[in-house]
Enzyme design. Structure first.
Site, mmCIF file in Angstrom:
data_model
loop_
_atom_site.group_PDB
_atom_site.id
_atom_site.type_symbol
_atom_site.label_atom_id
_atom_site.label_comp_id
_atom_site.label_asym_id
_atom_site.label_seq_id
_atom_site.Cartn_x
_atom_site.Cartn_y
_atom_site.Cartn_z
ATOM 1 N N GLY A 103 0.843 -1.195 0.000
ATOM 2 C CA GLY A 103 0.000 0.000 0.000
ATOM 3 C C GLY A 103 0.871 1.236 0.000
ATOM 4 O O GLY A 103 2.097 1.168 0.073
ATOM 5 N N GLY A 105 0.888 5.854 -0.879
ATOM 6 C CA GLY A 105 0.289 7.014 -1.515
ATOM 7 C C GLY A 105 1.257 8.165 -1.443
ATOM 8 O O GLY A 105 2.481 7.980 -1.401
ATOM 9 N N GLY A 106 0.695 9.372 -1.397
ATOM 10 C CA GLY A 106 1.530 10.560 -1.365
ATOM 11 C C GLY A 106 2.376 10.681 -0.118
ATOM 12 O O GLY A 106 3.455 11.280 -0.130
ATOM 13 N N THR A 109 4.971 4.691 1.899
ATOM 14 C CA THR A 109 4.739 3.322 1.431
ATOM 15 C C THR A 109 4.617 2.381 2.625
ATOM 16 O O THR A 109 5.290 2.568 3.644
ATOM 17 C CB THR A 109 5.916 2.869 0.544
ATOM 18 O OG1 THR A 109 6.135 3.849 -0.471
ATOM 19 C CG2 THR A 109 5.624 1.534 -0.110
ATOM 20 N N LYS A 124 5.294 0.928 8.025
ATOM 21 C CA LYS A 124 4.894 2.197 7.408
ATOM 22 C C LYS A 124 6.137 3.080 7.256
ATOM 23 O O LYS A 124 6.757 3.464 8.238
ATOM 24 C CB LYS A 124 3.851 2.911 8.277
ATOM 25 C CG LYS A 124 3.249 4.149 7.607
ATOM 26 C CD LYS A 124 2.476 5.011 8.600
ATOM 27 C CE LYS A 124 1.189 4.392 9.043
ATOM 28 N NZ LYS A 124 0.400 5.311 9.909
ATOM 29 N N ASP A 220 -9.896 10.729 15.736
ATOM 30 C CA ASP A 220 -10.052 10.611 14.276
ATOM 31 C C ASP A 220 -10.720 9.288 13.917
ATOM 32 O O ASP A 220 -10.229 8.535 13.064
ATOM 33 C CB ASP A 220 -8.691 10.728 13.589
ATOM 34 C CG ASP A 220 -8.822 11.062 12.101
ATOM 35 O OD1 ASP A 220 -9.911 11.517 11.689
ATOM 36 O OD2 ASP A 220 -7.834 10.864 11.367
#
Length: 411
Positions: A103, A105-106, A109, A124, A220
Site C-alpha cells: 500500500g 500514496g503521497g 509506502t 509504514k 479521528d
C-alpha cells in the site's frame, strides 16, 4: 675448452638467480598490493560504518528517540523491544523490495515483512515528515505501547535510525472498513458483520475512555481507520492525533484536528476536546455503515448534510428511505434501534450524547434481543433513547450546516 664450459655454466646460474629474484619481487609486490587494497577496503568500511552509526545516532536524536525512551521508560523491557533497528527491517523486507509493497500514496509506502521472531508485520515508511508529524509519530508510539486490546491494532515498535522514522504494526490482511463499504454494487459485509464491527469499535473506544490508566481520546474515528483482519474483526488504527485527558479534568483545550465530516461541531467551535467528540465521530461512522453514504460531501436535496438528513428522517419516522437496501433486507426490527443509537451519538450538545460504554452495552444488547428485553437498565429509559421528537432540530441542523461550510476552511 674447460674454461668456456665453466663460463657458460656461471651464466646459466646467474640467469636462474636473477629469475628467482624477479619472481620473489613480483610475488611480494602483488601481495603488498593486495594487502594495501584490503587495508584500504577495511579503512573505507570502518569509515562508512562509523559514518552510518553517527548518522543513525543523529536521526535517532532528530526523531526524538530520547523522548520516546522517556515516555516508555516505566517499562524498560517494552522500551527495549519497541525500538527496532534498520538492519532488522531491511532483512524483514528483503531490503525494502518493491515486491513487498502492500500500500501507499503521497505520504509514503507500507511494506509487508517478517521479523526475526517470525511475526508478520506492516511497516509504514513515510516519504517525508514535518515537525508536527514527528510529534504525532512519537505520540502514537507512546500511546500504543501502553494499550493491549484485541480491537486495537498492535504496534510492535518503530525504527528511528532513518531520516524519516518508521512504524511497525501487526499485519492486518483485509483492508479497512472504508474499503469494504465503498465499492460498486452489493458488498460482502452483511448486516450482522456491520453490527459486530460497530460493537467491537465501541468496545475499544470505551476501553480507551474509561479503562486505561489515563483516558485517551482517539480524535479521528472513521471507517478508513478501522482495519479488518481475516475474520473481519475490527482493529482501531492511527493514533497520531490521539490525546491523553488528565484524570482530574473532563476535557482538554487543544487545536482542532480530525477529518471533515466526522469532526464534532462543538469541538470545532470551542476547541474543547472531550470523550464525547469520539462519540460524535462514532455516530457518523455508524450512519455511514447503515447508509453506505460518505458524510462529506453528501448533500440532501433540502441542503442538509448526511448527519442532519439522517437525523431528520429518523425524527419523522422515515429513516428507512436512506438506508442501504442490504441493511433493510437483513436488519429486521433491530435497524431502527441502531439508527436511534447513531442519532443519539450525533446530538449537537456533547452532554446529550451517551458515553461509549453506554453505546457498547446498547449495541451488545441489540445483537441479543432476548437479553435486550431482560436488561431494563440498558434498554428502557436509557440515555440513548431518543425520547424527544427533536423540537429544536431546526436550530441544530442550521448550526451543523454552518459548521460544514466553515469547516471547508479549517483553522
Amino acid at each position: 675448452m674447460v674454461y668456456s664450459f665453466i663460463h657458460i655454466e656461471d651464466k646459466r646460474n646467474d640467469n636462474v638467480y636473477f629469475s628467482g629474484i624477479s619472481i620473489i619481487i613480483g610475488v611480494a609486490s602483488g601481495a603488498g598490493l593486495i594487502l594495501l587494497v584490503l587495508i584500504a577496503y577495511y579503512v573505507s568500511y570502518k569509515f562508512k560504518h562509523q559514518r552510518a552509526q553517527i548518522l543513525k545516532r543523529k536521526y535517532f536524536e532528530q526523531n526524538r528517540g530520547q523522548l520516546l525512551q522517556q515516555l516508555v521508560s516505566q517499562r524498560a523491557d517494552i522500551a527495549e523491544k519497541m525500538i527496532i533497528t534498520l538492519e532488522e527491517l531491511e532483512k524483514a523486507t528483503n531490503n525494502f523490495d518493491k515486491a513487498r509493497e502492500i500500500g501507499g500514496g503521497g505520504h509514503g509506502t507500507v511494506y509487508k515483512g517478517i521479523l526475526s521472531d517470525l511475526h508478520v508485520v506492516a511497516i509504514k515508511k513515510p516519504k517525508m515528515m514535518v515537525q508536527r508529524e514527528t510529534d504525532e509519530f512519537i505520540n502514537e508510539v507512546a500511546i500504543l505501547s501502553q494499550i493491549n486490546h484485541r480491537n486495537v491494532v498492535k504496534l510492535y515498535g518503530c525504527c528511528l535510525e532513518t531520516k524519516v522514522p518508521m512504524l511497525v504494526y501487526e499485519f492486518i490482511s483485509n483492508g479497512t472498513l472504508y474499503d469494504h463499504l465503498h465499492v460498486e454494487g452489493p458488498i460482502s459485509l452483511s448486516w450482522d458483520d456491520r453490527l459486530r464491527i460497530a460493537t467491537e469499535t465501541a468496545k475499544s473506544l470505551a476501553y480507551l475512555h474509561s479503562t486505561t490508566s489515563t483516558p485517551i481520546i482517539h480524535r479521528d474515528i472513521k471507517p478508513a481507520n478501522i482495519l479488518l483482519d481475516d475474520t473481519l474483526t475490527a482493529k482501531v488504527a492511527d493514533f497520531g492525533a490521539s490525546k491523553y485527558i488528565p484524570l482530574d479534568k473532563s476535557g482538554l483545550t487543544t487545536m482542532v484536528q480530525g477529518t471533515l465530516g466526522y469532526l464534532d461541531p462543538m469541538y470545532f467551535y470551542t476547541w474543547h476536546l472531550t470523550e464525547k467528540s469520539d462519540v460524535y465521530s462514532f455516530g457518523v461512522m455508524l450512519i455511514e455503515m447503515m447508509t453506505r453514504k460518505k458524510p462529506f460531501p453528501y448533500m440532501a436535496s433540502e441542503g442538509n448534510g448526511l448527519v442532519a438528513h439522517f437525523s431528520t428522517l429518523f425524527a419523522e419516522g422515515n429513516v428507512m428511505q436512506i438506508l442501504d437496501p442490504q441493511v433493510l433486507s437483513e436488519g429486521g426490527n433491530r435497524v431502527e434501534e441502531i439508527a436511534g443509537i447513531a442519532v443519539a451519538c450525533v446530538k449537537l450538545r456533547g452532554e446529550e450524547r451517551p458515553t461509549m460504554r453506554q453505546v457498547e452495552l446498547r449495541l451488545e444488547a441489540a445483537q441479543s434481543p432476548e437479553e435486550f428485553e431482560q436488561n431494563g437498565d440498558v434498554a428502557i429509559n436509557s440515555p440513548l433513547e431518543c425520547t424527544e421528537p427533536m423540537t429544536s432540530s431546526s436550530r441544530q441542523y442550521s448550526m451543523e450546516q454552518e459548521y460544514i461550510l466553515s469547516a471547508r476552511y479549517p483553522r
